[in-house]
Design an enzyme around this catalytic site. Sequence first.
Site, PDB file in Angstrom:
ATOM      1  N   LYS A   6     -11.609  -6.223  -6.988  1.00 25.77           N
ATOM      2  CA  LYS A   6     -11.573  -6.530  -5.861  1.00 25.77           C
ATOM      3  C   LYS A   6     -12.058  -6.925  -5.225  1.00 25.77           C
ATOM      4  O   LYS A   6     -13.235  -5.609  -4.186  1.00 25.77           O
ATOM      5  CB  LYS A   6     -10.473  -5.319  -5.268  1.00 25.77           C
ATOM      6  CG  LYS A   6      -9.688  -6.268  -4.272  1.00 25.77           C
ATOM      7  CD  LYS A   6      -8.637  -5.637  -4.136  1.00 25.77           C
ATOM      8  CE  LYS A   6      -7.335  -5.501  -3.503  1.00 25.77           C
ATOM      9  NZ  LYS A   6      -6.458  -4.436  -2.946  1.00 25.77           N
TER      10      LYS A   6
ATOM     11  N   SER B  78      -4.112  -3.248   6.587  1.00 27.37           N
ATOM     12  CA  SER B  78      -5.242  -3.991   6.747  1.00 27.37           C
ATOM     13  C   SER B  78      -5.417  -5.451   6.191  1.00 27.37           C
ATOM     14  O   SER B  78      -6.132  -6.083   7.059  1.00 27.37           O
ATOM     15  CB  SER B  78      -6.024  -3.230   5.284  1.00 27.37           C
ATOM     16  OG  SER B  78      -6.381  -1.921   6.207  1.00 27.37           O
TER      17      SER B  78
ATOM     18  N   HIS C   3      -4.030   4.716  10.035  1.00 30.81           N
ATOM     19  CA  HIS C   3      -4.875   5.360   8.805  1.00 30.81           C
ATOM     20  C   HIS C   3      -5.548   6.477   9.514  1.00 30.81           C
ATOM     21  O   HIS C   3      -5.420   7.644   9.186  1.00 30.81           O
ATOM     22  CB  HIS C   3      -5.682   4.489   8.483  1.00 30.81           C
ATOM     23  CG  HIS C   3      -5.741   3.442   6.803  1.00 30.81           C
ATOM     24  ND1 HIS C   3      -6.003   2.282   7.383  1.00 30.81           N
ATOM     25  CD2 HIS C   3      -5.077   3.451   6.062  1.00 30.81           C
ATOM     26  CE1 HIS C   3      -5.809   1.297   5.588  1.00 30.81           C
ATOM     27  NE2 HIS C   3      -5.133   2.066   5.397  1.00 30.81           N
TER      28      HIS C   3
END
Length: 158
Positions: free
Chosen positions: A41, A127, A17
């Site tokens: 979520k 991730s 990222h």
Amino acid sequence: MRRAVTPGSFDPVTKGHLDIIVRSSRLFDEVIVAVLVNQAKAGMFSVEERLDMLREVTAEYPNVRIESFQGLLVDFCRTQGAGVVVKGIRAVSDFDYELQMAQMNIGLAGIETLFMPTNPLYSFIASSLVKEVSKWGGDVSAHVPDVVARRLAARRPQ
């Protein structure tokens, strides 16, 4: 001013990222890192924790701003005056999904998408994989910034 948005959940931010954010910062006058708030979520890190980590790892880049958003990315882009979304692409599978999103974004609001190939050093990092390896005690420090490695270690079951 050329302004771009790099969106994601960043749960947690990885070196992959960060690579996309830094490279984008060289191409645009301002880069807004947009952390998606998805209330349906539950993430490992709260939105505030993700924002804090991102602010820390991008502090040396004065043209990078960290924000959060809910709803449609194109609406966020419009409110920020950004006409471009920058997305990192690791593999063909990423491209298949991201192309559909890019086409929808241009159709909805005329927002362009720039696909940036991931540095090969980070092409396998996700991730979700980082969280899974860390949860079981694996060393992920080569794949995440130091602040993230420390926070992941603190979350490990003892």
